[in-house]
Enzyme design. Structure first.
Site, PDB file in Angstrom:
ATOM      1  N   GLU A 116     -20.121   2.656  -7.223  1.00 29.15           N
ATOM      2  CA  GLU A 116     -19.321   1.637  -6.530  1.00 29.15           C
ATOM      3  C   GLU A 116     -20.188   0.896  -5.524  1.00 29.15           C
ATOM      4  O   GLU A 116     -21.277   1.370  -5.165  1.00 29.15           O
ATOM      5  CB  GLU A 116     -18.120   2.286  -5.825  1.00 29.15           C
ATOM      6  CG  GLU A 116     -17.133   2.889  -6.815  1.00 29.15           C
ATOM      7  CD  GLU A 116     -15.832   3.381  -6.202  1.00 29.15           C
ATOM      8  OE1 GLU A 116     -14.821   3.322  -6.891  1.00 29.15           O
ATOM      9  OE2 GLU A 116     -15.832   3.819  -5.045  1.00 29.15           O
ATOM     10  N   ARG A 283     -18.299  -3.924   0.470  1.00 27.89           N
ATOM     11  CA  ARG A 283     -17.070  -4.725   0.377  1.00 27.89           C
ATOM     12  C   ARG A 283     -17.045  -5.905   1.345  1.00 27.89           C
ATOM     13  O   ARG A 283     -16.571  -6.983   0.998  1.00 27.89           O
ATOM     14  CB  ARG A 283     -15.871  -3.835   0.699  1.00 27.89           C
ATOM     15  CG  ARG A 283     -15.574  -2.919  -0.425  1.00 27.89           C
ATOM     16  CD  ARG A 283     -14.408  -2.063  -0.127  1.00 27.89           C
ATOM     17  NE  ARG A 283     -14.271  -1.162  -1.250  1.00 27.89           N
ATOM     18  CZ  ARG A 283     -13.507  -0.102  -1.278  1.00 27.89           C
ATOM     19  NH1 ARG A 283     -12.787   0.200  -0.222  1.00 27.89           N
ATOM     20  NH2 ARG A 283     -13.432   0.646  -2.339  1.00 27.89           N
TER      21      ARG A 283
END
Ligand SMILES: Cc1cc2nc3c(=O)[nH]c(=O)nc-3n(C[C@H](O)[C@H](O)[C@H](O)COP(=O)(O)OP(=O)(O)OC[C@H]3O[C@@H](n4cnc5c(N)ncnc54)[C@H](O)[C@@H]3O)c2cc1C
Length: 504
Positions: A116, A283
């Protein structure tokens, strides 16, 4: 009046893990879990990507995971906490596995580790794309069988009670709204654990479910606990854009880890302009890059492109995401998936020490409502479920060591709350909630934040809320809305303080 040794508020991963561990170790203690809706209605059950744990000590190492976490946190993580959480991770994972939680393995029988954003290695254990649901269900199953735990659903905790003894503020109980009988009651306790999750519902676009109204933050603040870093709200870059708002369906970070690209209206990748890691940047980077791209293009969403990926493998890895897209007529193997950044995670919260203890005696905070020092200003993907496990463990150990010091308060408390009333004011409060969400979103995403104007506007909304409830009446929408107002004010105040500090 009810009485229990330990009151846990919230039934997500942090509250349930704490309950399970404490109940096993201390069968002599009575434990009550209160949760405001059905037990499974949590952020936890929506978690898709999984849990970050170093299991492959050949390619990966604790120091790599520590480095990735510190880098993502932008210099604001507490290094000792990061070290503790990441090194403890394998033991906590093992405890989940021992209760039957299943994580995917590859054909060689090894963990099928996902990648991720922000992670330098594949290290995410997952159960397809419904990791949180798997964990929630296994924990609930065991909790329901434990004789010293009582799980009370549809019990909305309104406020904590504190007393001052020898100059120390101590938490001695809580007031709660029992929905079934529509009445407010009081519970006396020797320890309280807040595990109430986040506050994503303060924003127009969010991945968080309706329960995420910041109740724990508001209650802790009213009780006088220290709240910090609430200016750091994490936006997830890829929530599914359908035009319908709140909550938005999440397209997990793991999809980008699997090779999906983010593209603009012209089908072009643009993230490398902003960060050399492209789709695998953290993110905050990816969300900011998308927002900038949207400002330039004037559009309201970008796309996730999965068309070049192996369709069979995609469907096998992400069955829930694929099914959801299919239901909307989007076939990931041939269509672009419209996505937009959405409020996802509260990095700050109730300040706790390494044992999950707050600044109020006997009051603990674990999970997303707590600010432990792990995340800094931007949580690394899949570190949240991990943090919840580690701090639930730490708090459980601490309660075990210290609870003997605390006896039940002898004071008979008369609730100061007005009478509870059945309400039909959900509709009116929904309108106010929408207004608040617009206001907080506009403030938070603005390049020139005007905190004083936001305070004034929130005051007006608060007045409207007070006008809606007659003075003899207290209702569930009113309680939640008041908590949303209180949490919004804390976020705005802490944004203002942070901006002032930067200018000094
Ligand atoms: C869509 C989505 C995907 C995610 N994916 C991942 C992932 O892959 N990996 C990862 O690490 N993290 C992920 N996260 C974040 C992670 O799921 C959450 O941070 C974590 O589950 C929070 O757990 P918790 O125990 O703190 O609270 P929650 O699971 O949110 O539970 C909060 C509980 O408190 C109760 N509650 C709240 N207020 C009150 C009140 N006043 N009275 C009584 N009860 C109350 C609620 O009803 C609920 O039971 C994701 C989050 C979302 C929304």
């Amino acid at each position: 009046m009810l009485k229990t040794d330990i009151l846990i508020i919230g039934s997500g991963i942090s509250g349930l893990f704490f309950a399970m561990k404490t109940a096993k170790k201390r069968p002599d203690l009575s434990i009550v879990i209160m949760t405001k809706e059905s037990a499974q209605n949590t952020n936890t059950q929506l978690a898709q990507g999984g849990i970050a744990v170093v299991t492959d000590l050949i390619k990966d190492s604790f120091s790599k995971h520590i480095h990735d976490t510190l880098r993502s946190g932008g210099g604001l993580c507490d290094k000792e906490i990061v070290n503790m959480v990441i090194k403890q991770a394998p033991e906590r994972l093992q405890e989940l596995i021992e209760i039957g939680t299943s994580f995917d393995k590859n054909e060689k029988g090894q963990w099928d580790l996902g990648l991720e954003g922000g992670h330098s290695q594949h290290r995410i254990l997952h159960h397809k794309d419904s990791s949180g649901l798997e964990i929630e269900q296994k924990l609930l199953k065991i909790i329901r069988k434990m004789p010293n735990i009582e799980l009370l659903e549809n019990h909305l905790v309104i406020d904590l009670n504190t007393e001052v003894k020898r100059n120390k503020t101590i938490c001695t109980g809580a007031f709660f709204y029992e929905k079934k009988h529509n009445r407010i009651k009081y519970i006396r306790t020797r320890s309280v654990v807040l595990s109430t999750g986040g506050c994503g519902q303060l924003f127009e676009n969010t991945t968080n479910p309706k329960i995420a109204t910041g109740d724990g933050i508001a209650m802790a603040a009213r009780a006088g606990a220290e709240i910090v870093d609430m200016q750091y709200i994490q936006f997830h870059p890829t929530a599914l854009f359908t035009g319908k708002k709140n909550p938005l369906f999440l397209i997990s970070e793991a999809v980008r880890g699997f090779g999906a690209h983010i593209v603009n209206e012209d089908g072009k990748r643009f993230l490398f302009k902003y960060d050399i890691r492209g789709e695998l940047a953290t993110r905050d980077m990816v969300s900011n890059a998308i927002s900038k791209e949207l400002q330039l293009s004037g559009k309201d969403h970008v796309y996730l492109d999965c068309r070049h990926l192996n369709a069979a493998e995609f469907y096998a890895h992400f069955p829930v995401i694929a099914a959801h897209c299919n239901e909307l007529g989007i076939k990931p193997e041939k269509d672009l998936i419209p996505v937009v950044p959405a409020a996802h995670y509260q990095c700050g919260g109730i300040k706790v020490d390494e044992n999950g203890a707050t600044s109020i005696k006997n009051l603990y905070a674990v999970g997303e409502c707590a600010r432990t020092g792990l995340h800094g200003k931007n949580r690394l993907a899949s570190n949240s479920l991990l943090e919840a496990l580690v701090f639930a463990h730490q708090a459980s150990e601490n309660v075990d060591r210290t609870i003997a010091e605390f006896t039940f308060s002898n004071k008979i408390l008369i609730p100061k709350f007005p009478k509870a009333e059945q309400t039909n004011d959900y509709y009116a409060f929904n309108i106010l909630k929408n207004e608040l969400q617009k206001l907080v979103t506009a403030f938070y995403t603005s390049e020139e934040r005007d905190a004083d104007l936001a305070f004034e506007k929130i005051k007006l909304l608060n007045n409207s809320a007070i006008a809606l409830v007659k003075d003899h009446e207290i209702t569930i929408p009113f309680i939640e809305f008041s908590n949303m107002i209180a949490t919004s004010l804390i976020i705005i105040k802490q944004c203002k303080e942070a901006a002032n500090k930067q200018m000094c």
